[in-house]
Design a protein around this motif. Sequence first.
Motif, PDB file in Angstrom:
ATOM      1  N   GLU A  80       5.984   7.989  -1.109  1.00  0.00           N
ATOM      2  CA  GLU A  80       6.584   7.477   0.144  1.00  0.00           C
ATOM      3  C   GLU A  80       7.781   6.577  -0.171  1.00  0.00           C
ATOM      4  OE1 GLU A  80       2.649   7.138   3.041  1.00  0.00           O
ATOM      5  OE2 GLU A  80       3.090   5.567   1.616  1.00  0.00           O
ATOM      6  N   GLU A  81       7.604   5.784  -1.200  1.00  0.00           N
ATOM      7  CA  GLU A  81       8.676   4.876  -1.613  1.00  0.00           C
ATOM      8  C   GLU A  81       9.923   5.674  -2.011  1.00  0.00           C
ATOM      9  OE1 GLU A  81       8.765   1.113  -4.642  1.00  0.00           O
ATOM     10  OE2 GLU A  81       8.195   3.049  -5.474  1.00  0.00           O
ATOM     11  N   GLN A  82       9.699   6.773  -2.761  1.00  0.00           N
ATOM     12  CA  GLN A  82      10.805   7.626  -3.201  1.00  0.00           C
ATOM     13  C   GLN A  82      11.517   8.255  -2.007  1.00  0.00           C
ATOM     14  OE1 GLN A  82      12.253   7.820  -5.994  1.00  0.00           O
ATOM     15  NE2 GLN A  82      13.630   9.560  -5.575  1.00  0.00           N
ATOM     16  N   LEU A  83      10.699   8.702  -1.026  1.00  0.00           N
ATOM     17  CA  LEU A  83      11.259   9.335   0.169  1.00  0.00           C
ATOM     18  C   LEU A  83      12.152   8.326   0.917  1.00  0.00           C
ATOM     19  CD1 LEU A  83      10.897  12.161   1.380  1.00  0.00           C
ATOM     20  CD2 LEU A  83       9.322  11.138   3.039  1.00  0.00           C
ATOM     21  N   THR A 138       0.814  -1.219   0.000  1.00  0.00           N
ATOM     22  CA  THR A 138       0.000   0.000   0.000  1.00  0.00           C
ATOM     23  C   THR A 138       0.848   1.270   0.000  1.00  0.00           C
ATOM     24  OG1 THR A 138      -0.121  -0.218   2.379  1.00  0.00           O
ATOM     25  CG2 THR A 138      -2.012  -1.043   1.119  1.00  0.00           C
ATOM     26  N   ILE A 139       2.141   1.138   0.126  1.00  0.00           N
ATOM     27  CA  ILE A 139       3.009   2.333   0.148  1.00  0.00           C
ATOM     28  C   ILE A 139       2.885   3.084  -1.185  1.00  0.00           C
ATOM     29  CG2 ILE A 139       5.022   0.961  -0.581  1.00  0.00           C
ATOM     30  CD1 ILE A 139       6.765   2.877   1.097  1.00  0.00           C
ATOM     31  N   SER A 140       2.744   4.416  -1.094  1.00  0.00           N
ATOM     32  CA  SER A 140       2.606   5.205  -2.325  1.00  0.00           C
ATOM     33  C   SER A 140       3.976   5.386  -2.978  1.00  0.00           C
ATOM     34  CB  SER A 140       2.012   6.570  -2.003  1.00  0.00           C
ATOM     35  OG  SER A 140       2.979   7.344  -1.325  1.00  0.00           O
TER      36      SER A 140
END
Length: 535
Positions: A10-13, A5-7
């Motif tokens: 968020e993944e990039q961060l 479910t991680i966007s």
Amino acid sequence: MPRLTISAAEEQLAFEVTVKEIEEWWQTPRQSHIKRPYSAQRVASLRPSLPTKYASSEQALKLWKQLNEHLKNGTHEMTFGTTEPTVVSQMAKHLQTVYVSGALCGFSEVAEPGMDHADYPWDTVPKVVDKIFRSQQWHDQKQHHFRMLHPVEQRDGLEHWDYMAPIIADGDMGFGGSTSTIKMTKLFVDSGVAMFHLDDLASGKKRFTIGQGRTVVPFSEYIDRLTAARLQIDIMGAETMLLCRCDVDHSEFITDIIDPRDHEYVQGATVPIASLIDTMREAAEAGDGLPLLQVRAKWIKDSGLSTFDEAVKAVATEQEYTAYIEKLGKGTVSLKARRAIAAELVSKPVFFDWDLARSRDGQYFYKSNVKAIVERAIAAAPLGDVTWARMDLPKWDDLVSFHTQVREVYPDRLFAFGYTGDYDFPKAGFSTEAIKTFGEDLAKMGVVWQVQPIWCLQGLNMLTEQFSKLWRERGLEGYLETVQKPALATVPMTDGFEKASYCGSYLADAFFDTLAARDFGEGSSGKTISAKRQR
Ligand SMILES: C[C@](O)(C(=O)O)[C@H](CC(=O)O)C(=O)O
């Protein structure tokens, strides 16, 4: 399978945080000397999502500290190779590190034994390291438990060994291509190894016997191997140390001439002659001539086998040769460029053909010297932590020359040295006094880790022969007198079944005791000392 479910944001961060962490990690004192030809972004992008900690990191940091301490003090660690947990437990009492030798694994840890050809499966040595590491943990655990069974005021009187000696292991040539090197590295890190070494020998061609030839891979392939290993260690975020071993000394062959950095050392025929392979084939077909090894030796003589520079020297005047060498300068000069310089400065034509000299396996003849080893060692150094120029024969001048030249570029470099069983030190000109101080003299040049890789083959083998004889001849009386009595009296903590039951019965009792306590109350077995107090 559920979708994560991680966007993407968020993944990039999280990715950017990881990159920053890696960059900071690479600045730490343990890491800062390593120069990677890839970025932290690349490493972060290759990491799996589950963060994992490895015992290998703890052990590597410990080894890093030990070796740097030796460097500072001009001292050195001496160890030897084994694949045997019962040997390792006793080494811990006198030595700081343990070595797991590929040669020993090939003799004793495989279904089909054989000599040191590194022809066993790629995961053989990491699996043996895993076994050794677990045995160290077991000794450590039972020692800890044994101590905890005693009140604090008695513990100073008990033995207390550092069983967790960092393990250094033999990664040979990485077992094929980069992917097998990467897989082997992964298994090494998983196994708890503190450091492993990779060399520049050719897979399937680790041959020490006369006539078969030691073969190295091109310069670039060696660097690729080390890079592959370093990359995998970085992907795992581990501190695992990498020992760059170079086997160029006494190498007779190289697999390819693709890298111009090797051209200076490749040999060829200097007269027009039938190729070595054709000559050998014809001799074999004729069937009435010399044995093939002699045919080969004759061809080497008839062909005027030498490097291109030697071929130039043979035809040039002294003045021309000096001009040729001057023009070569210090950098890398390919064979093509060497030919052009010779054509410009030397009046006579230079005949040189390295293809005529190729072996049946396609290898090129190679002529090693200290300069060639130094060049590889210097290029490899930024990828690893320790350097080892593997030498068959202990030539003191070569050792001094090698270490001095590398230290001119890397003054704080840590070095390793391997003593093999049949080095003939007296024959090589070492006096009794020089032999006594050999290790210390090497240490003064930064050689802080010294190993006899195959002691078990020579030493343990010999002890076994001696004991077999004694057992056969003196039986029980001989055993009691020469083994049991001293083991129980002077070394009460050997792994045997001695008074203190140090072979592990206290630990097993503690497990049984803990289970029994549920039904019968604490300290039910009554065997352990102060067991009740310790629970
Ligand atoms: C270190 C080594 O690679 C090994 O397998 O133990 C061998 C040992 C030896 O030949 O004594 C090596 O030096 O190649």
